[in-house]
Design a protein around this motif. Sequence first.
Motif, PDB file in Angstrom:
ATOM      1  N   LEU A   1       0.695  -1.228  -0.169  1.00  0.00           N
ATOM      2  CA  LEU A   1       0.213  -0.026  -0.484  1.00  0.00           C
ATOM      3  C   LEU A   1       0.651   0.998  -0.005  1.00  0.00           C
ATOM      4  O   LEU A   1       0.501   2.506  -0.568  1.00  0.00           O
ATOM      5  CB  LEU A   1      -0.790   0.046   1.061  1.00  0.00           C
ATOM      6  N   GLY A   2       1.863   1.534   0.553  1.00  0.00           N
ATOM      7  CA  GLY A   2       3.045   2.579   0.523  1.00  0.00           C
ATOM      8  C   GLY A   2       3.432   3.082  -0.935  1.00  0.00           C
ATOM      9  O   GLY A   2       3.442   4.182  -1.008  1.00  0.00           O
ATOM     10  N   VAL A   3       3.791   1.676  -1.629  1.00  0.00           N
ATOM     11  CA  VAL A   3       4.259   2.583  -2.884  1.00  0.00           C
ATOM     12  C   VAL A   3       2.730   2.870  -3.706  1.00  0.00           C
ATOM     13  O   VAL A   3       2.737   3.379  -4.277  1.00  0.00           O
ATOM     14  CB  VAL A   3       5.316   1.494  -4.014  1.00  0.00           C
ATOM     15  N   SER A   4       2.136   1.594  -3.666  1.00  0.00           N
ATOM     16  CA  SER A   4       0.328   2.503  -4.521  1.00  0.00           C
ATOM     17  C   SER A   4       0.011   3.647  -3.803  1.00  0.00           C
ATOM     18  O   SER A   4      -0.167   4.463  -4.576  1.00  0.00           O
ATOM     19  CB  SER A   4      -0.580   1.106  -4.041  1.00  0.00           C
ATOM     20  N   ILE A   5      -0.095   3.612  -2.882  1.00  0.00           N
ATOM     21  CA  ILE A   5      -1.059   5.339  -1.927  1.00  0.00           C
ATOM     22  C   ILE A   5       0.123   6.479  -2.961  1.00  0.00           C
ATOM     23  O   ILE A   5       0.245   7.368  -3.241  1.00  0.00           O
ATOM     24  CB  ILE A   5      -0.513   5.589  -0.947  1.00  0.00           C
ATOM     25  N   SER A   6       1.724   6.211  -2.540  1.00  0.00           N
ATOM     26  CA  SER A   6       2.307   7.663  -2.966  1.00  0.00           C
ATOM     27  C   SER A   6       2.006   7.625  -4.822  1.00  0.00           C
ATOM     28  O   SER A   6       2.025   8.355  -5.046  1.00  0.00           O
ATOM     29  CB  SER A   6       3.840   7.005  -2.791  1.00  0.00           C
ATOM     30  N   PHE A   7       1.640   5.981  -5.616  1.00  0.00           N
ATOM     31  CA  PHE A   7       1.702   6.572  -6.575  1.00  0.00           C
ATOM     32  C   PHE A   7      -0.079   7.456  -6.993  1.00  0.00           C
ATOM     33  O   PHE A   7      -0.038   8.223  -7.937  1.00  0.00           O
ATOM     34  CB  PHE A   7       1.543   5.293  -7.819  1.00  0.00           C
ATOM     35  N   LEU A   8      -1.221   6.773  -6.394  1.00  0.00           N
ATOM     36  CA  LEU A   8      -2.023   7.287  -6.368  1.00  0.00           C
ATOM     37  C   LEU A   8      -2.395   8.828  -6.252  1.00  0.00           C
ATOM     38  O   LEU A   8      -2.825   9.593  -6.445  1.00  0.00           O
ATOM     39  CB  LEU A   8      -2.953   6.499  -5.726  1.00  0.00           C
ATOM     40  N   GLU A   9      -1.224   8.923  -5.008  1.00  0.00           N
ATOM     41  CA  GLU A   9      -1.517  11.194  -4.689  1.00  0.00           C
ATOM     42  C   GLU A   9      -1.169  11.365  -5.718  1.00  0.00           C
ATOM     43  O   GLU A   9      -1.644  12.438  -6.513  1.00  0.00           O
ATOM     44  CB  GLU A   9      -0.281  11.046  -3.218  1.00  0.00           C
TER      45      GLU A   9
ATOM     46  N   ILE B   1       9.181   3.373   5.110  1.00  0.00           N
ATOM     47  CA  ILE B   1       9.178   4.415   6.212  1.00  0.00           C
ATOM     48  C   ILE B   1       7.424   4.323   6.911  1.00  0.00           C
ATOM     49  O   ILE B   1       7.260   4.289   7.887  1.00  0.00           O
ATOM     50  CB  ILE B   1       9.379   5.792   5.485  1.00  0.00           C
ATOM     51  N   ARG B   2       6.279   4.020   5.893  1.00  0.00           N
ATOM     52  CA  ARG B   2       5.838   4.027   6.223  1.00  0.00           C
ATOM     53  C   ARG B   2       5.200   2.686   6.850  1.00  0.00           C
ATOM     54  O   ARG B   2       4.543   3.004   8.223  1.00  0.00           O
ATOM     55  CB  ARG B   2       3.907   4.142   5.242  1.00  0.00           C
ATOM     56  N   THR B   3       5.558   1.555   6.218  1.00  0.00           N
ATOM     57  CA  THR B   3       5.680   0.588   6.883  1.00  0.00           C
ATOM     58  C   THR B   3       6.275  -0.062   8.272  1.00  0.00           C
ATOM     59  O   THR B   3       5.671  -0.229   9.421  1.00  0.00           O
ATOM     60  CB  THR B   3       6.202  -0.176   6.641  1.00  0.00           C
ATOM     61  N   VAL B   4       6.768   0.940   8.461  1.00  0.00           N
ATOM     62  CA  VAL B   4       7.540   0.949  10.028  1.00  0.00           C
ATOM     63  C   VAL B   4       7.548   1.594  10.565  1.00  0.00           C
ATOM     64  O   VAL B   4       6.536   1.263  12.157  1.00  0.00           O
ATOM     65  CB  VAL B   4       9.030   1.584   9.773  1.00  0.00           C
TER      66      VAL B   4
END
Length: 281
Positions: free
Chosen positions: A92-100, A130-133
């Motif tokens: 989700l961290g990668v996907s959300i960065s893209f979607l933003e 970073i988001r995951t941690v």
Amino acid sequence: MPPNDALAPHAFARPAAGFSARRVGAMVLRYWYLLRGSWPRILELAYWPTMQMVLWGYINQFMASSSAWVAQGAGVLVSAVLLWDVLFRGQLGVSISFLEEMWSRNLGHLFVSPLRPGEWLVSMMAMSLIRTVLGVVPAALLAIPFFGYSVFDLGLPLGLFFANLILLGWSLALVIIALILRYGMGAEGLAWIVVFMLAPVSAVYYPVSVLPGWLQQVAWILPSSHVFEGMRAVLFGGAMRWDHLAWAVGLNVVYMAVAVGIFLYAFRQARVRGALLQTGE
């Protein structure tokens, strides 16, 4: 030319008095066409009830016959939940960065700069880490006073499990981004549902042996299944299953290579079609 105030009363048509079933029907038809034109949205409607039923069905089946076995492994379910969240948040961290970038219609602006796709991918992966941690570590710390169990007691295997799960999450995210670039924002729901499609066959809360024979073959081609089987081996037997780790690493290398190739192909096609500028919220 009349002043703006003079135009204001005529800027929008006044709603017709009374309730109109025709207007309601027209709007329902509009929303139906939007839904019908997006297969990811239709998939999402049936996805969650079906996935919950399958996942909890296997959990129930396992607990009914092996509750004593689970009780012997302190923290096995807490560890499973926390490690599963690593996979989910990594994707989700990668996907959300893209979607933003898509929601703000900023993607075209990024790529008129010297930024390269590879650099962009690395930056999204770094943000995902970073988001995951930030998401998982506080939950892991709270598990200590709440349940008297520390996932950090896993030691070195915990870091190896974490790395393999977040790599799988990144691979899934790249495929999801490619699908969004191909099918548009109607496919953005995939960012939330794809990873959970793996939950029943990833053996998160129960061994792979609980699954039907044909589904076990699917489970063994997923790095996540090897990670969770390895986690249970550490908790129950106190020994690291290096064979499971080797399988997880090898599969992740293959999946990451394939995912990067799919992403780069979809990105090039989107650039040719002009989708980087046209696709938005």
